[in-house]
Design a protein around this motif. Sequence first.
Motif, mmCIF file in Angstrom:
data_model
loop_
_atom_site.group_PDB
_atom_site.id
_atom_site.type_symbol
_atom_site.label_atom_id
_atom_site.label_comp_id
_atom_site.label_asym_id
_atom_site.label_seq_id
_atom_site.Cartn_x
_atom_site.Cartn_y
_atom_site.Cartn_z
ATOM 1 N N MET A 1 -4.898 20.438 105.693
ATOM 2 C CA MET A 1 -3.883 19.652 104.980
ATOM 3 C C MET A 1 -2.998 18.923 105.993
ATOM 4 N N PRO A 2 -2.686 17.693 105.750
ATOM 5 C CA PRO A 2 -1.821 16.992 106.705
ATOM 6 C C PRO A 2 -0.475 17.695 106.828
ATOM 7 N N TYR A 3 0.094 17.694 108.014
ATOM 8 C CA TYR A 3 1.346 18.404 108.235
ATOM 9 C C TYR A 3 2.563 17.581 107.824
ATOM 10 N N ASN A 4 2.442 16.283 107.937
ATOM 11 C CA ASN A 4 3.576 15.430 107.583
ATOM 12 C C ASN A 4 3.256 14.655 106.313
ATOM 13 N N ASP A 5 4.273 14.250 105.632
ATOM 14 C CA ASP A 5 4.058 13.361 104.501
ATOM 15 C C ASP A 5 3.573 12.016 105.023
ATOM 16 N N ASN A 12 -2.380 2.787 109.372
ATOM 17 C CA ASN A 12 -3.565 3.631 109.453
ATOM 18 C C ASN A 12 -3.534 4.789 108.463
ATOM 19 N N MET A 13 -2.402 5.053 107.884
ATOM 20 C CA MET A 13 -2.261 6.247 107.060
ATOM 21 C C MET A 13 -2.809 6.011 105.656
ATOM 22 N N LEU A 14 -3.576 6.959 105.176
ATOM 23 C CA LEU A 14 -4.146 6.827 103.843
ATOM 24 C C LEU A 14 -3.086 7.157 102.796
ATOM 25 N N VAL A 17 -5.430 4.220 99.155
ATOM 26 C CA VAL A 17 -6.022 2.887 99.209
ATOM 27 C C VAL A 17 -7.414 2.958 98.611
ATOM 28 N N MET A 18 -7.779 1.980 97.854
ATOM 29 C CA MET A 18 -9.135 1.957 97.298
ATOM 30 C C MET A 18 -9.932 0.884 98.018
ATOM 31 N N LEU A 19 -11.094 1.262 98.492
ATOM 32 C CA LEU A 19 -11.970 0.282 99.129
ATOM 33 C C LEU A 19 -13.074 -0.041 98.136
#
Lengths: 109, 421
Positions: A1-5, A12-14, A17-19
């Motif tokens: 799990m990511p540590y930061n919000d 670059n942060m997800l 986003v929809m590709l």
Amino acid sequence: MPYNDPDPTDPNMLVGVMLPADAEATTEMAYVFAEEFARMGHDRRQILSLFKNPFYGGAHGAYQSLGETAIESIVDECLAVWGTVVIRDRDSCSPEARATSTNTVLRRE
Amino acid sequence: MANVHNWQIGREMNYPYEAAFPKRQFAFVFNINRCIACQSCTMACKSTWTFNKGQEHMWWANVETKPYGGYPQFWDMKTLELLEKANPGAQNWSGKPGADKKQPYGKFDGITVFEAQKMLTPDSARVLGYLPTDEEWNSPNIYEDNPVGKKGVRGELDKEGVELPEHKTWFFYLARICNHCSYPACLAACPRKAIYKRPEDGIVLIDQEQCRGYRKCVEACPYKKTMYRGNTRVSEKCIACYPRVEGKDPETGGQPMETRCMTACIGQIRMQGLVKMNRDGSWTEDRYNPLYYMIHVAKVALPLYPQFGTSPNGFYIPPRWVPRDYLRQMFGPGVDEAIERYTYPDRELLAVLQLFRRSNRIIFRYQIKEGPKVYEATLRGRKITLYNDTVIAYGQDGKEIFRTTIDEPLHVRPGKHANSI
């Protein structure tokens, strides 16, 4: 799990986003699903139910995006090529069929 | 800087050392279409080489979910951005894939990681790169089915349960190990010359006695496959299971054996080999070596980010369903041709694809014995004919390793003893 919000200013942060895939890629994906399951011996009803079930996100996404007619056509086309494999399970066969069948069946019809 | 030829980008390029090539090169092909991200390769490597203290974050072999996943996070995106910044709008290919062995994918007109001098800091640096942060190394499979809590609540899972996120878009699994590049960026960047490429098999190793942990290799490798170990203060990387490749495993009686990650592959996506090299860095024609066939004859397997310029020796059969723009960025201009060939394989390719993972020995040659026509049909306007050919694999000693057929028998276990062997 990511540590930061997620940092919304970080490109670059997800952050959801929809590709989106183009129609060509979606069609290709639908063919891959249909071919794969046809090769494994699934029939028309089974493969179509996979596309129609929202639980299967990839297949259902293609179904929604391309429409029922296009998906049916893809499934039929794949079944015509790869759907010739028929797997018979002797345990669930009728006694007559069981007598003429074996447990290791790969039959092209 | 020396001037060397890189066939993958179809041109000469700058490299800090003169070109030198091994007699044989460690190389591999991964068929992405088959990968299910079971992580058997990852764990095979982990349990063999990186299970010690200080190696917790080390995954020499990993499988990441593209386009979002990455280990370390954003490794490819960040290097692509650095190159774009160094050469804005000009990271393009020209020409078309063709028969010329010097430039089979056309020519890359942009700059490689060795050619971005104006972006290098300090000036003594030899390769454009970056050092990933600790956090970027922390989550090797980030965004892949992570359990999450309620929005805004940290450190706590949802007690009532939440619906798992749906994959509403395309994705694929990218399995990676060190590419044992022909022009390794790690080797180029090391100020102590602690990294070397073995002349017998092209495997790239870090001399643990020479390394002082400057992490220049970690910064330089565009694939981020060298890793720093804090408790020993030296860097480590994939060693291509070289004792197995050397034939030291007693099981094979001296014959070369494939790496742990290859042999553990359940999806049968992997094949590894040792290919013959010419003195100019091109591959010696070896028509019936399966890797030579897939990469140089059928051209169905492509290098990963050839534009980085390191001439990686890992090749991938691209996934059919992924938007082509993304694939062209990742595997170069040969993508369309490769997918076309894979989708409608000819008789020989179909046979070679059957060679994957039937044995743990390295295949040096194959032979096809023609069998009867099984059936024919038409798919998307193309005629498909299937022959039940037999393909035979031979090892380094010329002896047969195994043989298999195109049409595989399918065994269904009886319901009464479904789990018994």
